[in-house]
Design a protein around this motif. Structure first.
Motif, PDB file in Angstrom:
ATOM      1  N   SER A  28       4.317   6.334 -14.414  1.00 36.59           N
ATOM      2  CA  SER A  28       5.201   7.500 -14.262  1.00 36.59           C
ATOM      3  C   SER A  28       6.646   7.021 -14.066  1.00 36.59           C
ATOM      4  O   SER A  28       6.906   5.841 -13.818  1.00 36.59           O
ATOM      5  CB  SER A  28       4.777   8.341 -13.058  1.00 36.59           C
ATOM      6  OG  SER A  28       5.049   7.635 -11.852  1.00 36.59           O
ATOM      7  N   GLN A  48       0.839  -1.203   0.000  1.00 36.83           N
ATOM      8  CA  GLN A  48       0.000   0.000   0.000  1.00 36.83           C
ATOM      9  C   GLN A  48       0.870   1.247   0.000  1.00 36.83           C
ATOM     10  O   GLN A  48       0.603   2.198  -0.746  1.00 36.83           O
ATOM     11  CB  GLN A  48      -0.895   0.044   1.245  1.00 36.83           C
ATOM     12  CG  GLN A  48      -2.103  -0.837   1.181  1.00 36.83           C
ATOM     13  CD  GLN A  48      -2.895  -0.745   2.475  1.00 36.83           C
ATOM     14  OE1 GLN A  48      -2.358  -0.453   3.543  1.00 36.83           O
ATOM     15  NE2 GLN A  48      -4.188  -1.019   2.383  1.00 36.83           N
ATOM     16  N   ALA A  72       2.567   1.771  -3.375  1.00 32.89           N
ATOM     17  CA  ALA A  72       1.598   2.252  -4.362  1.00 32.89           C
ATOM     18  C   ALA A  72       1.289   3.725  -4.131  1.00 32.89           C
ATOM     19  O   ALA A  72       1.188   4.509  -5.085  1.00 32.89           O
ATOM     20  CB  ALA A  72       0.316   1.419  -4.297  1.00 32.89           C
ATOM     21  N   GLU A  73       1.170   4.121  -2.878  1.00 30.77           N
ATOM     22  CA  GLU A  73       0.901   5.525  -2.553  1.00 30.77           C
ATOM     23  C   GLU A  73       2.068   6.408  -2.999  1.00 30.77           C
ATOM     24  O   GLU A  73       1.870   7.491  -3.539  1.00 30.77           O
ATOM     25  CB  GLU A  73       0.678   5.662  -1.048  1.00 30.77           C
ATOM     26  CG  GLU A  73       0.277   7.043  -0.610  1.00 30.77           C
ATOM     27  CD  GLU A  73      -0.059   7.112   0.873  1.00 30.77           C
ATOM     28  OE1 GLU A  73      -0.028   8.230   1.405  1.00 30.77           O
ATOM     29  OE2 GLU A  73      -0.350   6.078   1.499  1.00 30.77           O
ATOM     30  N   LEU A  74       3.284   5.945  -2.771  1.00 33.03           N
ATOM     31  CA  LEU A  74       4.458   6.713  -3.177  1.00 33.03           C
ATOM     32  C   LEU A  74       4.585   6.778  -4.695  1.00 33.03           C
ATOM     33  O   LEU A  74       5.027   7.783  -5.244  1.00 33.03           O
ATOM     34  CB  LEU A  74       5.731   6.115  -2.563  1.00 33.03           C
ATOM     35  CG  LEU A  74       5.840   6.226  -1.039  1.00 33.03           C
ATOM     36  CD1 LEU A  74       7.041   5.436  -0.541  1.00 33.03           C
ATOM     37  CD2 LEU A  74       5.907   7.673  -0.589  1.00 33.03           C
ATOM     38  N   ALA A  75       4.197   5.702  -5.375  1.00 31.01           N
ATOM     39  CA  ALA A  75       4.294   5.660  -6.840  1.00 31.01           C
ATOM     40  C   ALA A  75       3.281   6.594  -7.488  1.00 31.01           C
ATOM     41  O   ALA A  75       3.578   7.243  -8.488  1.00 31.01           O
ATOM     42  CB  ALA A  75       4.075   4.232  -7.352  1.00 31.01           C
ATOM     43  N   GLU A  76       2.083   6.652  -6.955  1.00 28.25           N
ATOM     44  CA  GLU A  76       0.953   7.417  -7.470  1.00 28.25           C
ATOM     45  C   GLU A  76       0.464   6.929  -8.825  1.00 28.25           C
ATOM     46  O   GLU A  76      -0.705   6.916  -9.099  1.00 28.25           O
ATOM     47  CB  GLU A  76       1.278   8.913  -7.555  1.00 28.25           C
ATOM     48  CG  GLU A  76       1.491   9.568  -6.223  1.00 28.25           C
ATOM     49  CD  GLU A  76       1.831  11.045  -6.340  1.00 28.25           C
ATOM     50  OE1 GLU A  76       2.386  11.468  -7.383  1.00 28.25           O
ATOM     51  OE2 GLU A  76       1.547  11.776  -5.380  1.00 28.25           O
ATOM     52  N   ASN A  77       1.362   6.555  -9.698  1.00 31.48           N
ATOM     53  CA  ASN A  77       0.997   6.118 -11.051  1.00 31.48           C
ATOM     54  C   ASN A  77       2.093   5.175 -11.535  1.00 31.48           C
ATOM     55  O   ASN A  77       3.243   5.576 -11.672  1.00 31.48           O
ATOM     56  CB  ASN A  77       0.894   7.348 -11.962  1.00 31.48           C
ATOM     57  CG  ASN A  77       0.498   6.999 -13.378  1.00 31.48           C
ATOM     58  OD1 ASN A  77       0.678   5.871 -13.839  1.00 31.48           O
ATOM     59  ND2 ASN A  77      -0.022   7.977 -14.089  1.00 31.48           N
ATOM     60  N   TRP A  78       1.729   3.921 -11.810  1.00 35.10           N
ATOM     61  CA  TRP A  78       2.737   2.928 -12.220  1.00 35.10           C
ATOM     62  C   TRP A  78       3.404   3.289 -13.539  1.00 35.10           C
ATOM     63  O   TRP A  78       4.502   2.828 -13.832  1.00 35.10           O
ATOM     64  CB  TRP A  78       2.126   1.533 -12.313  1.00 35.10           C
ATOM     65  CG  TRP A  78       1.569   1.035 -11.009  1.00 35.10           C
ATOM     66  CD1 TRP A  78       0.282   0.654 -10.777  1.00 35.10           C
ATOM     67  CD2 TRP A  78       2.262   0.867  -9.767  1.00 35.10           C
ATOM     68  NE1 TRP A  78       0.137   0.266  -9.465  1.00 35.10           N
ATOM     69  CE2 TRP A  78       1.343   0.387  -8.826  1.00 35.10           C
ATOM     70  CE3 TRP A  78       3.580   1.095  -9.346  1.00 35.10           C
ATOM     71  CZ2 TRP A  78       1.677   0.107  -7.505  1.00 35.10           C
ATOM     72  CZ3 TRP A  78       3.924   0.823  -8.034  1.00 35.10           C
ATOM     73  CH2 TRP A  78       2.984   0.335  -7.132  1.00 35.10           C
ATOM     74  N   ARG A 130       8.562   7.689 -11.510  1.00 41.61           N
ATOM     75  CA  ARG A 130       8.662   7.206 -10.126  1.00 41.61           C
ATOM     76  C   ARG A 130       8.026   5.827  -9.988  1.00 41.61           C
ATOM     77  O   ARG A 130       8.591   4.932  -9.360  1.00 41.61           O
ATOM     78  CB  ARG A 130       8.012   8.204  -9.180  1.00 41.61           C
ATOM     79  CG  ARG A 130       8.140   7.786  -7.745  1.00 41.61           C
ATOM     80  CD  ARG A 130       7.614   8.777  -6.740  1.00 41.61           C
ATOM     81  NE  ARG A 130       6.668   9.740  -7.249  1.00 41.61           N
ATOM     82  CZ  ARG A 130       6.126  10.694  -6.543  1.00 41.61           C
ATOM     83  NH1 ARG A 130       6.460  10.827  -5.277  1.00 41.61           N
ATOM     84  NH2 ARG A 130       5.270  11.531  -7.041  1.00 41.61           N
ATOM     85  N   GLY A 131       6.849   5.654 -10.573  1.00 39.26           N
ATOM     86  CA  GLY A 131       6.167   4.366 -10.520  1.00 39.26           C
ATOM     87  C   GLY A 131       6.988   3.263 -11.156  1.00 39.26           C
ATOM     88  O   GLY A 131       7.051   2.138 -10.650  1.00 39.26           O
TER      89      GLY A 131
END
Length: 128
Positions: A111, A100, A103-109, A113-114
């Protein structure tokens, strides 16, 4: 150790404390937290019923917004773990899991960062 291999600079710069139950009672550790200037903390420990619960309760009393990664630690018994998690949640901590949080840190897989985080998530998923 694995952490030393993965993040050698961070491992070398870690705060070394001996026998202090509540990490925030260690002045070097508490100062390092304050010096970040951040008001949101992510906390995990070896055991939830000792290593995680006390710094979480202190951080909440000091006005920090705390997320506890409950599945990153454990306790000697399920009951001890459940009690610690319930105590932290009742005090105002947000209880989360490793996936969780990632996923919160990624925001968008999709992107940048994701894309950097998703290999960690895949490594945590049970293999069939």
């Amino acid at each position: 150790t694995e952490l030393q291999e993965i993040a050698p600079k961070e491992f070398e710069g870690r705060i070394k404390r001996q026998g202090v139950v509540n990490a925030l009672d260690d002045e070097d550790f508490a100062a390092a937290v304050r010096e970040t200037g951040r008001k949101k903390l992510i906390i995990a420990g070896v055991t939830n019923d000792v290593c995680t619960v006390y710094p979480t309760l202190t951080a909440l009393q000091l006005g920090y917004d705390v997320q506890v990664v409950a599945d990153a630690g454990g306790s000697p018994t399920k009951m001890a773990d459940d009690i610690a998690i319930r105590r932290m949640e009742n005090a105002g901590a947000t209880i989360t899991s490793t996936v969780q949080l990632l996923a919160e840190l990624a925001e968008n897989w999709t992107s940048e960062r994701g894309g950097k985080i998703i290999p960690f998530v895949m490594g945590l998923m049970p293999q069939q």
